[in-house]
Design an enzyme around this catalytic site. Structure first.
Site, PDB file in Angstrom:
ATOM      1  CG  ASP A  37      -2.067   0.963   1.107  1.00 22.87           C
ATOM      2  OD1 ASP A  37      -2.391   1.366  -0.025  1.00 22.87           O
ATOM      3  OD2 ASP A  37      -2.642   1.333   2.145  1.00 22.87           O
ATOM      4  CG  HIS A  93      -0.701   2.280  -9.239  1.00 25.46           C
ATOM      5  ND1 HIS A  93      -0.844   1.884  -7.926  1.00 25.46           N
ATOM      6  CD2 HIS A  93      -1.803   3.014  -9.522  1.00 25.46           C
ATOM      7  CE1 HIS A  93      -1.983   2.369  -7.440  1.00 25.46           C
ATOM      8  NE2 HIS A  93      -2.580   3.067  -8.393  1.00 25.46           N
ATOM      9  CG  LEU A 130       9.309 -17.092  -3.725  1.00 25.72           C
ATOM     10  CD1 LEU A 130       9.411 -17.128  -2.198  1.00 25.72           C
ATOM     11  CD2 LEU A 130       9.611 -15.681  -4.236  1.00 25.72           C
TER      12      LEU A 130
END
Ligand code: IPE
Ligand code: IPE
Ligand code: MG
Length: 257
Positions: free
Chosen positions: A27, A44, A138
């Protein structure tokens, strides 16, 4: 990017529980841009760089699962142009990073209701998931058009369907049965939750799965979040005592046994 460390187990522990899964609410992109007098969409774009950095850092630190909240089921409420940019960025990031992720042995999966996405994006998601499905490094989970309540409702619906099919008696439904129907049921639950950007709330992220997750909030805005910030969060985690309902004394005894 080098994230190929499948055999390495995280050495970070809290209450003798290893740190296997980190879940992050990324955020603060909008505020990061606004502080620079730039449109939110610039934030963004800058946030995508942090995503790359954190994926690589988690791989290097032997984390098994990294879940990133990219777009919530409520984010459709944003201005249409911003939503459009976010969708475009998601597509481009998948396209640009697919090979890199694959070469780094990362396994990608997307959770959330993808029916709301355009066909091109849906196909891209399916392609990258298929490409990386057998990778053993991962596990990267992207939550997109995801909502914790949506996840719980889907699980309830699947159980109801099994009841209707005569496979299941309502009396057999308990926490384990519900849990088995939730997103990420096959993965360890998040050990550490990080939210950047200063807000201290869950915003409909993994509601069921965060039951005993250690929560960590930082004011750092997502585009600024780097390896050092990640290590600070991991450091905070290692200093916590996870009790899961036990007393502190019980946990100490268990750890020393
Ligand atoms: C997080 O940053 C990204 C998404 C929700 C997609 P924000 O866009 O929420 O940034 P702030 O919170 O407005 O600064
Ligand atoms: C949560 O952030 C969703 C993502 C980071 C993808 P928001 O910025 O949408 O959360 P609220 O609206 O401040 O609770
Ligand atoms: Mg926000």
């Amino acid at each position: 990017m080098n994230v190929d460390v499948p055999e390495k187990i995280a050495t970070h522990r809290s209450g003798d529980i290893p740190l296997r899964h980190i879940a992050i609410i990324m955020d603060g992109n909008g505020r990061w841009a606004q502080k620079r007098l730039m449109p939110r969409t610039v934030g963004h774009r800058a946030g995508v760089k942090s995503v790359r950095r954190v994926i690589e850092a988690c791989g290097q630190r032997g984390i098994e699962v990294l879940t990133l909240f990219a777009f919530s089921s409520e984010n459709w409420r944003r201005p249409r142009k911003e939503v459009g940019t976010l969708m475009d960025l998601f597509f481009t990031a998948l396209e640009d990073e697919a090979r890199n992720l694959h070469e780094s042995n990362v396994q990608l999966r997307v959770i959330g209701d993808r029916n709301a996405f355009g066909e091109r994006l849906r196909n891209k998601i399916a392609d990258v998931e298929a490409l990386t499905a057998n990778n053993s490094g991962l596990k990267l989970v992207i939550a997109a058009n995801y909502g914790g309540r949506w996840d719980i409702a889907c699980a309830a619906r699947r159980l109801a369907e099994r009841v209707r099919a005569g496979e299941l008696d309502p009396e057999q439904i308990g926490v384990a049965e519900m849990g088995a129907e939730m997103c990420l049921a096959d993965l360890p639950e998040p050990d550490l939750f990080i939210r950047t950007g200063g807000e201290q709330r869950i915003s409909n992220f993994l509601l069921w799965q965060l039951t005993y997750t250690e929560l960590y909030f930082t004011p750092v805005l997502w585009p600024d979040f780097n390896e050092q910030h990640l290590d600070e969060a991991i450091g905070a985690f290692t200093r916590r005592q996870r009790r899961f309902g036990h007393t502190g004394e019980q946990v100490e005894k268990l750890n020393n046994a």
